[in-house]
Design an enzyme around this catalytic site. Sequence first.
Site, mmCIF file in Angstrom:
data_model
loop_
_atom_site.group_PDB
_atom_site.id
_atom_site.type_symbol
_atom_site.label_atom_id
_atom_site.label_comp_id
_atom_site.label_asym_id
_atom_site.label_seq_id
_atom_site.Cartn_x
_atom_site.Cartn_y
_atom_site.Cartn_z
ATOM 1 N N PRO A 1 0.865 -1.321 -0.265
ATOM 2 C CA PRO A 1 -0.052 0.030 -0.006
ATOM 3 C C PRO A 1 0.674 1.319 -0.123
ATOM 4 O O PRO A 1 1.976 1.343 0.658
ATOM 5 C CB PRO A 1 -0.904 -0.008 1.367
ATOM 6 C CG PRO A 1 -0.037 -1.163 2.103
ATOM 7 C CD PRO A 1 0.676 -1.995 1.267
ATOM 8 N N ASN A 2 0.458 2.338 -0.810
ATOM 9 C CA ASN A 2 0.689 3.644 -0.808
ATOM 10 C C ASN A 2 2.221 3.721 -1.726
ATOM 11 O O ASN A 2 2.597 4.771 -1.907
ATOM 12 C CB ASN A 2 1.194 4.310 0.574
ATOM 13 C CG ASN A 2 -0.202 4.289 1.374
ATOM 14 O OD1 ASN A 2 -1.138 4.792 0.887
ATOM 15 N ND2 ASN A 2 -0.203 3.520 2.602
ATOM 16 N N ARG B 1 4.909 10.944 -2.432
ATOM 17 C CA ARG B 1 4.721 10.533 -1.013
ATOM 18 C C ARG B 1 6.138 10.715 -0.064
ATOM 19 O O ARG B 1 7.067 10.008 -0.636
ATOM 20 C CB ARG B 1 4.496 9.219 -1.169
ATOM 21 C CG ARG B 1 4.279 8.613 0.167
ATOM 22 C CD ARG B 1 4.273 6.994 0.085
ATOM 23 N NE ARG B 1 4.042 6.394 1.712
ATOM 24 C CZ ARG B 1 4.364 5.303 1.895
ATOM 25 N NH1 ARG B 1 4.935 4.486 1.015
ATOM 26 N NH2 ARG B 1 4.215 5.007 3.040
ATOM 27 N N TYR C 1 11.375 8.629 0.962
ATOM 28 C CA TYR C 1 11.131 7.888 -0.247
ATOM 29 C C TYR C 1 11.954 8.259 -1.527
ATOM 30 O O TYR C 1 12.196 7.409 -2.509
ATOM 31 C CB TYR C 1 9.983 7.370 -0.544
ATOM 32 C CG TYR C 1 9.081 6.702 0.792
ATOM 33 C CD1 TYR C 1 9.687 5.353 1.375
ATOM 34 C CD2 TYR C 1 8.362 7.213 1.477
ATOM 35 C CE1 TYR C 1 9.397 4.870 2.414
ATOM 36 C CE2 TYR C 1 7.677 6.773 2.628
ATOM 37 C CZ TYR C 1 8.142 5.495 3.136
ATOM 38 O OH TYR C 1 7.461 4.946 4.341
ATOM 39 N N ASN D 1 8.179 -5.653 -1.521
ATOM 40 C CA ASN D 1 8.101 -4.427 -0.552
ATOM 41 C C ASN D 1 6.690 -4.397 -0.286
ATOM 42 O O ASN D 1 5.877 -3.937 -0.653
ATOM 43 C CB ASN D 1 8.252 -3.171 -1.053
ATOM 44 C CG ASN D 1 8.358 -2.115 -0.127
ATOM 45 O OD1 ASN D 1 7.843 -2.122 1.041
ATOM 46 N ND2 ASN D 1 8.998 -0.935 -0.529
ATOM 47 N N ALA E 1 3.410 -0.919 4.646
ATOM 48 C CA ALA E 1 2.935 -1.052 6.027
ATOM 49 C C ALA E 1 2.772 -2.480 6.417
ATOM 50 O O ALA E 1 2.707 -2.708 7.871
ATOM 51 C CB ALA E 1 1.814 -0.110 5.984
ATOM 52 N N ASP F 1 2.155 -15.404 5.914
ATOM 53 C CA ASP F 1 1.753 -16.694 5.612
ATOM 54 C C ASP F 1 1.736 -17.025 4.334
ATOM 55 O O ASP F 1 2.003 -18.369 3.533
ATOM 56 C CB ASP F 1 0.285 -17.168 6.409
ATOM 57 C CG ASP F 1 0.297 -17.253 7.937
ATOM 58 O OD1 ASP F 1 1.477 -17.295 8.389
ATOM 59 O OD2 ASP F 1 -0.833 -17.289 8.403
ATOM 60 N N GLU G 1 12.913 -9.343 0.398
ATOM 61 C CA GLU G 1 12.019 -8.193 1.040
ATOM 62 C C GLU G 1 12.906 -7.051 0.892
ATOM 63 O O GLU G 1 14.031 -7.104 1.382
ATOM 64 C CB GLU G 1 11.611 -8.746 2.599
ATOM 65 C CG GLU G 1 11.072 -7.674 3.205
ATOM 66 C CD GLU G 1 10.917 -7.813 4.740
ATOM 67 O OE1 GLU G 1 11.400 -8.540 5.070
ATOM 68 O OE2 GLU G 1 10.320 -6.849 5.581
ATOM 69 N N HIS H 1 12.763 -2.748 1.243
ATOM 70 C CA HIS H 1 12.344 -1.620 1.858
ATOM 71 C C HIS H 1 13.178 -0.367 1.266
ATOM 72 O O HIS H 1 14.443 -0.313 1.258
ATOM 73 C CB HIS H 1 12.578 -1.339 3.548
ATOM 74 C CG HIS H 1 11.699 -2.411 4.100
ATOM 75 N ND1 HIS H 1 9.988 -2.485 4.132
ATOM 76 C CD2 HIS H 1 11.906 -3.694 4.453
ATOM 77 C CE1 HIS H 1 9.644 -3.595 4.484
ATOM 78 N NE2 HIS H 1 10.705 -4.409 4.953
ATOM 79 N N SER I 1 13.416 2.762 2.653
ATOM 80 C CA SER I 1 14.066 3.389 3.745
ATOM 81 C C SER I 1 14.376 2.507 4.528
ATOM 82 O O SER I 1 14.242 1.315 4.609
ATOM 83 C CB SER I 1 12.808 4.068 4.349
ATOM 84 O OG SER I 1 11.909 3.404 4.992
ATOM 85 N N ARG J 1 13.802 4.689 12.041
ATOM 86 C CA ARG J 1 12.580 5.350 11.993
ATOM 87 C C ARG J 1 11.912 5.365 12.999
ATOM 88 O O ARG J 1 12.606 4.754 14.247
ATOM 89 C CB ARG J 1 11.846 5.259 10.697
ATOM 90 C CG ARG J 1 12.646 5.400 9.226
ATOM 91 C CD ARG J 1 11.958 5.211 8.119
ATOM 92 N NE ARG J 1 10.515 6.050 8.007
ATOM 93 C CZ ARG J 1 9.459 5.871 7.184
ATOM 94 N NH1 ARG J 1 9.673 4.651 6.237
ATOM 95 N NH2 ARG J 1 8.338 6.562 7.087
HETATM 96 C C1 DQA Z 1 8.536 0.921 3.434
HETATM 97 C C2 DQA Z 1 8.478 1.235 5.143
HETATM 98 C C3 DQA Z 1 7.185 0.992 5.704
HETATM 99 O O1 DQA Z 1 7.487 1.245 6.868
HETATM 100 C C4 DQA Z 1 6.350 1.770 5.112
HETATM 101 O O2 DQA Z 1 4.916 1.661 5.773
HETATM 102 C C5 DQA Z 1 6.269 1.785 3.709
HETATM 103 C C6 DQA Z 1 7.335 1.778 2.748
HETATM 104 C C7 DQA Z 1 9.780 1.108 2.811
HETATM 105 O O3 DQA Z 1 9.981 0.832 1.658
HETATM 106 O O4 DQA Z 1 10.704 1.907 3.369
HETATM 107 O O5 DQA Z 1 4.984 2.005 3.200
HETATM 108 O O6 DQA Z 1 8.431 -0.646 3.336
#
Ligand code: DQA
Length: 147
Positions: free
Chosen positions: A9-10, A17, A22, A73, A76, A86, A97, A99, A101, A106
């Site tokens: 999400p997002n 954003r 980011y 990624n 949240a 799961d 995985e 991320h 950031s 953080r």
């Molecule tokens: C994120 C880090 C998460 O805490 C955050 O909710 C995101 C992006 C990152 O790519 O740094 O949406 O996964």
Amino acid sequence: MRVYVLNGPNLGRLGTRQVDVYGAISYADLVGLCEATGRELGLDVTVRQTDAEHELVGWLHDAADEQAAVVLNPAAWSHYSIAVRDACALLRGPLVEVHISNIHAREEFRAHSVISAVATGVICGLGVDGYRLALHHLAARAGAADG
Ligand code: DQA
């Protein structure tokens, strides 16, 4: 080698954003970066993003059925989704995985990912370069497996 690059999400809002966290690269540019890296490495890369948890779970099921590799990624959902974890545990190919950031630098609630324990490896804090590095790792790994 089939690789799904899946985003939670997002992340579709990249570019506007929290640019300080980011970066200024847009989601469309991230897709382009992953596709170009895939072409360079001879990987069959599909990039997707969703704000709906059930959709991500379905894509992870597809990846499991195809024994595909996944760059994920979870955004949240990293921090609380047992459903996504799961589904990740069902995968039969490697899972990286990513991320953008550094989640350890953080807010405290971001420091723990429920996904990491079922991932092959984790990259965080390197910006969108993390996706490129994850794809390079998967290509090298597949090459090593082929002998
Ligand atoms: C994120 C880090 C998460 O805490 C955050 O909710 C995101 C992006 C990152 O790519 O740094 O949406 O996964």
